[in-house]
Structure formats: structure tokens, C-alpha cells
Design a protein around this motif. Structure first.
Motif, mmCIF file in Angstrom:
data_model
loop_
_atom_site.group_PDB
_atom_site.id
_atom_site.type_symbol
_atom_site.label_atom_id
_atom_site.label_comp_id
_atom_site.label_asym_id
_atom_site.label_seq_id
_atom_site.Cartn_x
_atom_site.Cartn_y
_atom_site.Cartn_z
ATOM 1 N N VAL A 171 44.381 -28.391 -17.898
ATOM 2 C CA VAL A 171 44.218 -29.368 -18.093
ATOM 3 C C VAL A 171 43.025 -29.601 -17.561
ATOM 4 C CG1 VAL A 171 44.912 -31.493 -18.020
ATOM 5 C CG2 VAL A 171 45.980 -29.997 -19.221
ATOM 6 N N ASN A 172 43.237 -29.222 -16.301
ATOM 7 C CA ASN A 172 42.588 -28.914 -15.276
ATOM 8 C C ASN A 172 40.998 -28.915 -15.266
ATOM 9 O OD1 ASN A 172 44.254 -30.825 -14.046
ATOM 10 N ND2 ASN A 172 45.220 -28.639 -12.061
ATOM 11 N N SER A 173 41.400 -27.486 -16.039
ATOM 12 C CA SER A 173 39.585 -27.361 -15.920
ATOM 13 C C SER A 173 38.908 -28.222 -17.247
ATOM 14 C CB SER A 173 39.720 -25.605 -16.777
ATOM 15 O OG SER A 173 40.172 -26.014 -18.099
ATOM 16 N N ALA A 174 39.550 -28.410 -18.320
ATOM 17 C CA ALA A 174 38.766 -29.343 -19.426
ATOM 18 C C ALA A 174 38.349 -30.731 -18.711
ATOM 19 C CB ALA A 174 40.264 -29.228 -20.153
ATOM 20 N N ARG A 175 39.322 -31.611 -17.597
ATOM 21 C CA ARG A 175 39.488 -32.981 -17.363
ATOM 22 C C ARG A 175 38.198 -33.207 -17.859
ATOM 23 N NH1 ARG A 175 43.782 -34.985 -16.067
ATOM 24 N NH2 ARG A 175 44.696 -33.820 -16.049
ATOM 25 N N PRO A 176 36.779 -32.588 -16.944
ATOM 26 C CA PRO A 176 35.650 -33.326 -16.868
ATOM 27 C C PRO A 176 34.995 -33.681 -18.262
ATOM 28 C CG PRO A 176 35.531 -31.492 -15.528
ATOM 29 C CD PRO A 176 36.770 -31.788 -15.891
ATOM 30 N N TRP A 177 36.006 -33.117 -19.337
ATOM 31 C CA TRP A 177 35.024 -33.290 -21.269
ATOM 32 C C TRP A 177 36.474 -34.817 -21.308
ATOM 33 C CZ3 TRP A 177 34.718 -28.990 -18.464
ATOM 34 C CH2 TRP A 177 33.206 -28.002 -18.584
ATOM 35 N N LEU A 178 37.546 -34.641 -21.321
ATOM 36 C CA LEU A 178 38.380 -35.017 -21.843
ATOM 37 C C LEU A 178 38.079 -36.651 -20.954
ATOM 38 C CD1 LEU A 178 41.735 -33.052 -21.118
ATOM 39 C CD2 LEU A 178 40.358 -33.391 -23.302
ATOM 40 N N GLU A 179 37.574 -37.069 -19.837
ATOM 41 C CA GLU A 179 37.094 -38.243 -18.915
ATOM 42 C C GLU A 179 35.873 -38.428 -19.816
ATOM 43 O OE1 GLU A 179 36.633 -36.870 -14.510
ATOM 44 O OE2 GLU A 179 38.867 -37.104 -14.504
ATOM 45 N N LYS A 180 34.801 -37.926 -20.570
ATOM 46 C CA LYS A 180 34.089 -38.366 -20.976
ATOM 47 C C LYS A 180 34.230 -39.213 -22.491
ATOM 48 C CE LYS A 180 31.183 -34.592 -21.216
ATOM 49 N NZ LYS A 180 30.018 -33.188 -21.061
ATOM 50 N N ASP A 181 33.467 -40.098 -22.853
ATOM 51 C CA ASP A 181 33.949 -41.111 -24.151
ATOM 52 C C ASP A 181 33.636 -40.060 -25.586
ATOM 53 O OD1 ASP A 181 34.751 -42.608 -26.225
ATOM 54 O OD2 ASP A 181 31.841 -43.013 -26.807
ATOM 55 N N TYR A 182 35.045 -39.859 -25.945
ATOM 56 C CA TYR A 182 35.101 -38.524 -27.700
ATOM 57 C C TYR A 182 36.023 -39.326 -28.506
ATOM 58 C CZ TYR A 182 40.007 -36.967 -25.754
ATOM 59 O OH TYR A 182 40.720 -36.974 -25.233
ATOM 60 N N ASP A 183 36.072 -38.830 -29.472
ATOM 61 C CA ASP A 183 37.046 -39.768 -30.817
ATOM 62 C C ASP A 183 37.961 -38.711 -30.845
ATOM 63 O OD1 ASP A 183 35.054 -41.641 -31.075
ATOM 64 O OD2 ASP A 183 34.022 -40.139 -32.821
ATOM 65 N N HIS A 184 38.074 -37.483 -30.818
ATOM 66 C CA HIS A 184 39.096 -36.605 -31.493
ATOM 67 C C HIS A 184 38.909 -35.058 -31.081
ATOM 68 C CE1 HIS A 184 42.191 -36.059 -34.189
ATOM 69 N NE2 HIS A 184 42.380 -34.807 -34.713
ATOM 70 N N LEU A 185 39.946 -34.432 -30.073
ATOM 71 C CA LEU A 185 40.262 -33.312 -30.029
ATOM 72 C C LEU A 185 40.333 -32.379 -31.155
ATOM 73 C CD1 LEU A 185 40.338 -31.444 -26.763
ATOM 74 C CD2 LEU A 185 42.385 -32.837 -26.885
ATOM 75 N N ILE A 186 39.730 -31.185 -31.430
ATOM 76 C CA ILE A 186 40.405 -29.871 -32.031
ATOM 77 C C ILE A 186 40.822 -28.828 -31.359
ATOM 78 C CG2 ILE A 186 39.761 -29.330 -33.835
ATOM 79 C CD1 ILE A 186 38.380 -31.105 -35.061
ATOM 80 N N PHE A 187 42.217 -28.467 -30.936
ATOM 81 C CA PHE A 187 42.372 -27.165 -31.065
ATOM 82 C C PHE A 187 42.316 -25.676 -32.444
ATOM 83 C CE2 PHE A 187 44.741 -30.421 -28.366
ATOM 84 C CZ PHE A 187 45.284 -29.478 -26.908
ATOM 85 N N SER A 188 41.032 -25.407 -31.437
ATOM 86 C CA SER A 188 40.636 -24.366 -32.224
ATOM 87 C C SER A 188 41.577 -23.090 -32.044
ATOM 88 C CB SER A 188 39.137 -24.301 -32.797
ATOM 89 O OG SER A 188 39.103 -23.198 -33.656
ATOM 90 N N TYR A 189 42.663 -21.866 -32.818
ATOM 91 C CA TYR A 189 42.999 -20.981 -31.796
ATOM 92 C C TYR A 189 42.668 -19.899 -33.581
ATOM 93 C CZ TYR A 189 46.171 -23.858 -29.037
ATOM 94 O OH TYR A 189 47.229 -24.528 -28.259
ATOM 95 N N HIS A 190 42.498 -18.854 -33.248
ATOM 96 C CA HIS A 190 42.549 -17.914 -33.791
ATOM 97 C C HIS A 190 43.030 -17.734 -34.067
ATOM 98 C CE1 HIS A 190 40.744 -13.786 -34.686
ATOM 99 N NE2 HIS A 190 39.556 -13.358 -35.027
ATOM 100 N N GLY A 191 42.984 -17.539 -35.490
ATOM 101 C CA GLY A 191 43.301 -16.764 -37.147
ATOM 102 C C GLY A 191 44.559 -15.219 -37.273
ATOM 103 N N VAL A 192 45.714 -15.682 -37.398
ATOM 104 C CA VAL A 192 45.965 -14.293 -37.869
ATOM 105 C C VAL A 192 46.330 -15.113 -39.791
ATOM 106 C CG1 VAL A 192 46.397 -14.040 -36.135
ATOM 107 C CG2 VAL A 192 48.275 -15.230 -37.730
ATOM 108 N N PRO A 193 47.020 -13.239 -40.065
ATOM 109 C CA PRO A 193 47.377 -13.409 -41.299
ATOM 110 C C PRO A 193 49.063 -14.037 -41.621
ATOM 111 C CG PRO A 193 46.040 -11.568 -41.301
ATOM 112 C CD PRO A 193 46.323 -11.841 -40.040
ATOM 113 N N GLU A 194 49.378 -14.929 -42.432
ATOM 114 C CA GLU A 194 50.719 -14.875 -42.647
ATOM 115 C C GLU A 194 51.611 -14.447 -42.638
ATOM 116 O OE1 GLU A 194 51.298 -18.171 -45.439
ATOM 117 O OE2 GLU A 194 50.403 -19.803 -44.801
ATOM 118 N N ARG A 195 51.268 -12.417 -43.203
ATOM 119 C CA ARG A 195 52.356 -11.989 -43.371
ATOM 120 C C ARG A 195 52.474 -11.204 -42.108
ATOM 121 N NH1 ARG A 195 47.598 -9.134 -44.772
ATOM 122 N NH2 ARG A 195 47.038 -7.416 -43.408
ATOM 123 N N HIS A 196 51.910 -11.502 -40.711
ATOM 124 C CA HIS A 196 51.744 -10.529 -39.102
ATOM 125 C C HIS A 196 52.987 -11.751 -38.668
ATOM 126 C CE1 HIS A 196 47.459 -8.853 -38.419
ATOM 127 N NE2 HIS A 196 48.616 -8.473 -39.758
#
Length: 340
Positions: A171-196
Motif C-alpha cells: 500500500v505504501n509503495s502504491a500510495r503516490p498513484w492512489l492519491e491521484k485522480d482515478y476512476d477504477h483500480l484493477i488488481f491484475s494477477y497472473h492467471g493459472v489453469p483452473e485444473r491447477h
């Protein structure tokens, strides 16, 4: 006096953004049974016939777009992190990549060459458990120690996806961006197959068996990547005071035709644009260091898609990288490992 050493391990990178080096790297990576979890003959067939003929040229172009004068962004950043960690601990610490160089075998043999070192603390640089990340690193380390008959014991540092200090550093490392004006934040995680996800379920009866399985208490959560990324996201937004309607969780980097975790990051980005979002932030907490998947796939490709869909700006929040707070936390965990 007996002592211990530590090995930090990340995914890896080709030696250069040339097609030849990328082909060699992809072959090593994709032939890992923990990445493409199919019998060897079928895995060899898929990689040789459907991936290696065309993918190296495509990937080499992508790597070239993010390559620096120092080399691979991932490897360069991890070396900078290593130097900081070494400033905060007297323990011998080395860096290795699961695929490519610096290789795990050389690093482990080097550390074991010190007769005082009897314990190796293996630290996979992944907050979340997955067979294609943490498990393969553990399997490789165990094989190296066994094959070389090294007189050291192996201790694996636990994952830390919702540890308060990790979330705080994120959170602290992201704070300079979070303090900007933005509409939406997307958490993008590397995907894996569902079978994994299903294979990693020790109960064989919980993961993906219901829509809310990740929110029901279960022993399966100890090795459930999907549950863990939701916990990271929830812990982050709680600490950062982000409204529930101002963020989404999505998955990137799909490979092949199997069913992977959804929704996809690109689909989510296009949907946000369709709903009127003009300014997006994207953070990738599955990675602790920026790499091809963050810098090119999100910082370039996803940004282009968002603008094409009607958005105005998409900013990639950098990974923890060599952030001093993260380096200090990591070195503290090396001295006093978390309990599983």
C-alpha cells in the motif's frame, strides 16, 4: 559454528531479447511439469509443435520493448533488491532464477561450499502459492541438493500474501498513484489453469466446487492461489480505504486453450472503458518485481487496448521492486522467518 544462508528465487528471463535466447528460455520454462502439467510426451509435443515455431519471435519482440542497457528488467531489479537486503543482514544471501540465469544449481552449490552453512532458507519471491511458481522452486531446490549430495538442510519460507507488513509495504509503495485522480483500480494477477487450482486442493472437495469457495474456511486455502489473491486484494483495499465499487480483480497472461481463472484483465479493462471509466490504475501484486508481464503486457498492451476502447489513461503501479521498505522487510524475514 553452524550457520544458515538464504536464496532468493524469482521466475527468470532469457539472456537477451533475441529469438534464439527466448526460444531456449521458453523451452526450459514450458517443459517444466509444474507449468504444463501433462505427461512428458504430450508436453513435448505441445511445446515443440505449437509454441516454439512462432512464440519465440513474438516474445522476443515484446522483450525488446522493455529491455534495458543493464539487461532484463526482472533480473536487474532483483539484483538491486539483493544488494539492499545484504546491507541489512550478515547472512550469506544469493539470488537465482528458476529458469535461465543466474541459475539455482550454481547458487545452491556455492552457498553449500561454505562448510559452516548447514541450513538453506529458500525464499521464493512470490506472495501466493501456485504449483507453477512456489512448488516448482521447491522441487528444483530439493533435486539440486539430492543430486549433488549437499550436506545442508532445506527450509522454505512461507508465503506471505496477507501478512500485514507485506500489505503495508504494498500500500505504501502504491500510495503516490492512489492519491491521484482515478476512476477504477484493477488488481491484475497472473492467471493459472483452473485444473491447477483443483490439483493443489488437498481436500479434493473444496476448490472451485462452489461460487463462494474462496470465502468459506478450508484447509485448502493454504495452497489455493485463487483464495490467496482475493485475500491480498481485500487486505489491500481495506488498508488503503478503497471503496468496494472502485476496484476489480482480474487475471492476465493466459497460455493455451484450457479454462483459466477469469475474468481476463483485457476484458475487464474494455468493460471499464465501456462503462465510462477514463482513468485506470492497474497493480500486479502476484509479482514483486516488474517484468515482461507488467511492463509490456499491462504498461503497453493493456494501455493501448484501454485507449482504443475509449479510455484516456491507464497507469501501471510499479511492483515493490527494490523499494527500501520491502528490502528491510525481506531481510527481517530472512533473519526471523514467518511461521507457516
Amino acid at each position: 559454528m553452524e550457520a544458515k544462508a538464504a536464496l532468493l528465487v524469482n521466475l527468470g528471463s532469457p539472456d537477451s531479447p533475441t529469438e534464439e535466447d527466448v526460444r531456449r528460455y521458453l523451452n526450459e520454462f514450458l517443459m517444466d511439469k509444474n507449468v504444463i502439467d501433462l505427461p512428458w510426451p504430450l508436453r513435448r509435443l505441445i511445446v515443440s509443435l505449437f509454441v516454439l515455431p512462432k512464440r519465440p519471435a513474438q516474445s522476443a519482440k515484446a522483450y525488446s520493448s522493455v529491455w534495458t542497457d543493464e539487461g532484463s528488467p526482472l533480473v536487474t531489479i532483483c539484483y538491486r533488491l539483493l544488494e539492499q537486503v545484504r546491507q541489512y543482514t550478515d547472512m550469506p544471501v544469493e539470488l537465482a532464477m528458476r529458469y535461465g540465469r543466474p541459475d539455482m544449481e550454481s547458487a545452491i552449490v556455492k552457498l553449500a561450499g561454505n562448510p559452516e552453512i548447514k541450513e538453506l532458507l529458500l525464499f521464493p519471491l512470490y506472495p501466493h502459492y501456485a504449483m507453477s511458481t512456489v512448488k516448482t522452486v521447491i522441487d528444483k531446490a530439493q533435486a539440486i541438493i539430492s543430486d549433488n549430495q549437499l550436506p545442508i538442510s532445506l527450509n522454505v519460507h512461507p508465503i506471505f500474501y496477507d501478512h500485514d507488513d507485506y500489505i503495508g509495504a504494498l500500500v505504501n509503495s502504491a500510495r503516490p498513484w492512489l492519491e491521484k485522480d482515478y476512476d477504477h483500480l484493477i488488481f491484475s494477477y497472473h492467471g493459472v489453469p483452473e485444473r491447477h487450482i483443483s490439483k493443489d486442493d488437498p481436500t479434493r472437495s473444496h476448490c472451485l466446487k462452489s461460487d463462494d469457495c474462496c470465502h468459506k474456511p478450508s484447509h485448502a486455502h493454504h495452497t489455493c492461489y485463487r483464495h490467496q489473491i482475493y485475500r491480498t486484494s481485500a487486505s489491500f483495499v481495506e488498508k488503503a480505504n478503497i471503496p468496494v465499487d472502485k476496484y476489480s480483480v482480474a487475471f492476465q497472461s493466459k497460455l493455451g486453450r484450457d479454462k483459466w481463472l477469469e475474468p481476463s484483465t483485457l476484458d475487464t479493462i474494455r468493460q471499464q472503458a465501456k462503462q465510462g471509466a477514463k482513468k485506470l490504475l492497474v497493480i500486479c501484486p502476484a509479482f514483486v518485481a516488474d517484468c515482461l508481464e507488467t511492463l509490456e503486457e499491462i504498461g503497453m498492451e493493456a494501455r493501448e487496448e484501454f485507449i482504443k476502447a475509449g479510455g484516456e489513461s491507464l497507469e501501471l503501479i510499479p511492483c515493490l521492486n527494490d523499494n527500501p521498505e520491502w528490502a528491510k522487510l525481506l531481510s527481517r524475514w530472512l533473519e526471523e522467518p514467518l511461521k507457516a
